[in-house]
Design an enzyme around this catalytic site. Structure first.
Site, short mmCIF file in Angstrom:
data_model
loop_
_atom_site.label_atom_id
_atom_site.label_comp_id
_atom_site.label_asym_id
_atom_site.label_seq_id
_atom_site.Cartn_x
_atom_site.Cartn_y
_atom_site.Cartn_z
N SER A 1 0.75 4.97 -7.21
CA SER A 1 1.39 5.46 -8.25
C SER A 1 2.22 4.52 -9.17
O SER A 1 2.40 4.72 -10.33
CB SER A 1 2.47 6.73 -7.81
OG SER A 1 3.57 6.37 -7.17
N ASN A 2 2.85 3.40 -8.63
CA ASN A 2 3.55 2.51 -9.24
C ASN A 2 2.43 1.57 -10.00
O ASN A 2 2.83 1.37 -11.12
CB ASN A 2 4.44 1.60 -8.40
CG ASN A 2 5.78 2.20 -8.06
OD1 ASN A 2 6.51 2.42 -9.01
ND2 ASN A 2 6.05 2.87 -6.89
N ASN B 1 8.75 -7.53 -6.43
CA ASN B 1 8.60 -6.44 -5.46
C ASN B 1 9.50 -5.25 -5.94
O ASN B 1 10.45 -5.61 -6.59
CB ASN B 1 8.79 -6.65 -4.00
CG ASN B 1 8.54 -5.50 -3.08
OD1 ASN B 1 7.57 -5.07 -3.08
ND2 ASN B 1 9.43 -5.45 -2.24
N HIS C 1 11.42 -2.15 -4.06
CA HIS C 1 11.73 -1.53 -2.82
C HIS C 1 12.67 -0.29 -3.10
O HIS C 1 13.54 -0.06 -3.86
CB HIS C 1 12.77 -2.53 -2.02
CG HIS C 1 12.94 -2.14 -0.78
ND1 HIS C 1 12.11 -2.18 0.16
CD2 HIS C 1 14.09 -1.48 -0.17
CE1 HIS C 1 12.52 -1.58 1.43
NE2 HIS C 1 13.89 -1.25 1.16
N MET D 1 2.04 -3.25 1.61
CA MET D 1 2.81 -3.11 2.93
C MET D 1 2.58 -4.22 3.91
O MET D 1 2.09 -4.03 5.18
CB MET D 1 2.57 -1.72 3.42
CG MET D 1 2.79 -0.58 2.54
SD MET D 1 4.48 -0.69 1.85
CE MET D 1 5.22 0.14 3.12
N ARG D 2 2.69 -5.45 3.33
CA ARG D 2 2.34 -6.68 4.28
C ARG D 2 3.34 -7.69 3.82
O ARG D 2 3.90 -7.68 2.65
CB ARG D 2 0.95 -7.48 3.88
CG ARG D 2 -0.30 -6.50 4.05
CD ARG D 2 -1.38 -7.18 3.95
NE ARG D 2 -1.56 -8.21 5.42
CZ ARG D 2 -2.13 -7.53 6.44
NH1 ARG D 2 -2.34 -6.48 6.38
NH2 ARG D 2 -2.16 -8.32 7.42
N LEU D 3 3.96 -8.33 4.88
CA LEU D 3 4.73 -9.71 4.52
C LEU D 3 4.04 -10.80 4.10
O LEU D 3 2.83 -11.12 4.42
CB LEU D 3 5.30 -9.89 5.87
CG LEU D 3 6.32 -8.91 6.61
CD1 LEU D 3 6.86 -9.45 7.89
CD2 LEU D 3 7.59 -8.48 5.56
C1 GAR Z 1 7.10 2.77 -3.42
O1 GAR Z 1 7.97 3.88 -3.15
C2 GAR Z 1 7.52 1.42 -3.10
O2 GAR Z 1 8.78 1.29 -3.55
C3 GAR Z 1 7.51 1.48 -1.59
O3 GAR Z 1 6.06 1.85 -1.43
C4 GAR Z 1 5.92 2.81 -2.20
C5 GAR Z 1 4.66 2.94 -2.65
O4 GAR Z 1 4.26 3.88 -3.74
N1 GAR Z 1 7.36 0.02 -1.09
C6 GAR Z 1 7.88 -0.31 0.13
O5 GAR Z 1 8.61 0.46 0.67
C7 GAR Z 1 8.14 -1.76 0.31
N2 GAR Z 1 8.85 -2.14 1.50
P1 GAR Z 1 2.97 3.93 -4.43
O6 GAR Z 1 1.78 3.54 -3.70
O7 GAR Z 1 2.82 5.45 -4.94
O8 GAR Z 1 3.32 2.93 -5.78
#
Ligand code: GAR
Length: 197
Positions: A13-14, A109, A111, A92-94
């Site tokens: 979604s982002n 990034n 968060h 979701m990877r380092l």
């Molecule tokens: C988002 O809320 C982002 O902030 C989070 O994953 C989600 C992805 O949503 N990221 C983390 O937690 C990174 N540590 P999306 O796939 O709908 O954009």
């Protein structure tokens, strides 16, 4: 114009919010999202990219001997596409020093908490479990730590009395979709100072 690669692993979604903003092209969105890098070939974000006409590079980290070798391949692709900026959006990877040494200071990034509170996984649940009244979202530069890089922009989201992880996550997402495209546009335009959008 700056060439941007978005990295994502999930729903995207982002990614969608970023593409919508940059493709619509108001004057402040000086840059082009020219690549999606995805480490999960089945992820919904891949469909979003195809629908939006953004080229996709999928990698399967498991087929590499190490995280570094995986990133060497990703880096080759980024060089081939002359990418200037990496924007992580639910990736979701380092990240290892392979990408960091090539893109340090040019990797962002988002968060789902007000860093430095609740870094790492499940930040929305961490905030609810802790019992905070206020949480939010943070856009930051990526460094070698877990969610430790310089903060560039934050937005507050209030926790409501009957919030569940789902209801709070929905408002956090809405805040992300507003904040991230604007913050990315600012940063790639060279306005690196912390902003309160
Ligand atoms: C988002 O809320 C982002 O902030 C989070 O994953 C989600 C992805 O949503 N990221 C983390 O937690 C990174 N540590 P999306 O796939 O709908 O954009």
């Amino acid at each position: 114009r700056p060439r941007i690669a978005v990295f994502a692993s999930g729903t995207g979604s982002n990614f969608q919010a970023l593409v919508d903003a940059f493709q619509a092209g108001p004057a402040q969105y000086e840059g082009d999202i020219v690549l999606l890098v995805c480490d999960k070939p089945q992820a919904y974000v891949v469909k979003r990219a195809e629908a939006a006409g953004v080229p996709v590079a999928c990698f399967t980290p498991k087929s590499y001997l190490s995280r570094e070798q995986y990133e060497e391949d990703v880096l080759l692709k980024l060089r081939e596409e002359r990418i200037d900026w990496i924007v992580l959006a639910g990736y979701m990877r380092l990240v290892t020093p392979v990408l960091l040494s090539a893109y340090g200071g040019r990797m962002l990034n988002i968060h789902p908490s007000l860093l430095p509170a609740f870094p790492g996984l499940n930040a929305v649940k961490q905030a609810l479990d802790y019992g905070v009244c206020v949480t939010g979202v943070t856009v930051h530069l990526v460094d070698e730590g877990v969610d430790t890089g310089q903060v560039l922009a934050q937005r507050v989201v209030l926790v409501e009395k009957n919030d569940t992880e789902e209801t709070l996550a929905a408002r956090i997402h809405a805040a992300e979709h507003e904040l991230y495209p604007a913050a990315v546009a600012d940063v790639v335009a060279g306005k690196l100072s912390p902003s309160r959008l």
